[in-house]
Write a protein that holds these residues in place. Structure first.
Motif, PDB file in Angstrom:
ATOM      1  N   SER A  23      43.282  33.059  40.124  1.00  0.00           N
ATOM      2  CA  SER A  23      43.866  34.274  40.703  1.00  0.00           C
ATOM      3  C   SER A  23      43.566  34.382  42.185  1.00  0.00           C
ATOM      4  O   SER A  23      44.449  34.685  42.996  1.00  0.00           O
ATOM      5  CB  SER A  23      43.324  35.508  39.966  1.00  0.00           C
ATOM      6  N   VAL A  75      49.745  45.748  39.045  1.00  0.00           N
ATOM      7  CA  VAL A  75      48.399  45.207  38.934  1.00  0.00           C
ATOM      8  C   VAL A  75      47.443  46.395  38.920  1.00  0.00           C
ATOM      9  O   VAL A  75      47.782  47.486  39.373  1.00  0.00           O
ATOM     10  CB  VAL A  75      48.047  44.263  40.107  1.00  0.00           C
ATOM     11  N   ALA A  85      39.690  31.815  35.427  1.00  0.00           N
ATOM     12  CA  ALA A  85      40.764  32.773  35.690  1.00  0.00           C
ATOM     13  C   ALA A  85      40.605  33.405  37.067  1.00  0.00           C
ATOM     14  O   ALA A  85      41.589  33.608  37.792  1.00  0.00           O
ATOM     15  CB  ALA A  85      40.780  33.858  34.605  1.00  0.00           C
TER      16      ALA A  85
END
Length: 235
Positions: A86, A228, A82
């Protein structure tokens, strides 16, 4: 649970109850190992600089300073994958250099077995985007952090270039496009500047008070605007 995972979990358990102690017997039962193993684990953590000390007596045990923070001792394969995805998505963003540095740190704290498995899985994942010759200048990321006014050269959709002084306020990302949200002094208003249309960006000495920015200020009329953050708040 591997020893690396147990060491990290051990620190988290001691921090969660700090300043109260946990006995080696209690910890051994929790992690399904012997008291001797817990003693060896604590010794290894102490040698690594983790501030754990022993409280004597029947009610004693191991204690940890609750303010202590410990860098992750390793990522799972899913976590590392991940992170790679990202950070890889930031390759054409103003944060690309910081992303590359962060990825090196992820690699450094991931054990070889997990890293090899992660790298193999990563070869099956691709990011689709439009090829652009110009990337957003890295000065945009610095300006958002420092709050300094930027002098930018910006090309509009018709190719007309203007020089503007802007106050960086934030970013909006859509697909592969990064938009600098800034107060434009030329237009005396809030504007969105697509990163690949900013050919140069120079940080100036002026540092005005940071203007507030909310989702409502952006006036997005289509799509879903998400935040975010650290993961503690809703996205």
């Amino acid at each position: 649970m591997t020893r690396t995972d147990r060491l990290y979990a051990l620190v988290e358990e001691l921090r969660a109850v700090a300043p109260r102690p946990r006995s080696s017997r209690w910890l051994a039962e929790k992690f399904g190992v012997s008291s001797r193993t817990i003693e060896r684990d604590v010794s290894a953590l102490q040698q690594g600089g983790v501030p754990i000390w022993a409280e004597p007596g029947r009610a004693g045990g191991y204690c940890l300073d609750p303010a202590h923070t410990l860098a992750p001792l390793g990522f799972t394969v899913d976590e590392a994958l991940a992170m790679m995805i990202s950070l890889g998505a930031l390759a054409t963003s103003p944060f690309r250099e910081a992303a590359a540095s962060a990825l090196r740190k992820v690699v450094a704290v991931t054990d070889d077995r997990r890293l090899n498995e992660t790298a193999l899985l990563a070869t099956r994942i691709h990011l689709l985007g439009e090829h652009r010759s110009n990337e957003a200048p890295r000065e945009l990321a610095d300006a958002l952090r420092t709050g300094h006014v930027l002098q930018i050269a910006y090309s509009d959709r018709n190719g007309i270039v203007t020089s503007r002084h802007v106050e960086p306020m934030g970013f909006v990302v859509k697909g592969s496009d990064w938009y600098l949200i800034a107060w434009c002094r030329l237009r005396n208003g809030l504007r969105a500047f697509r990163g690949d249309r900013i050919s140069t960006a120079e940080s100036l000495a002026e540092r005005p008070p940071r203007r507030p920015l909310s989702a409502q200020d952006l006036g997005i009329v289509y799509g879903e605007l998400r935040r975010v953050g650290t993961g503690e708040e809703s996205l």
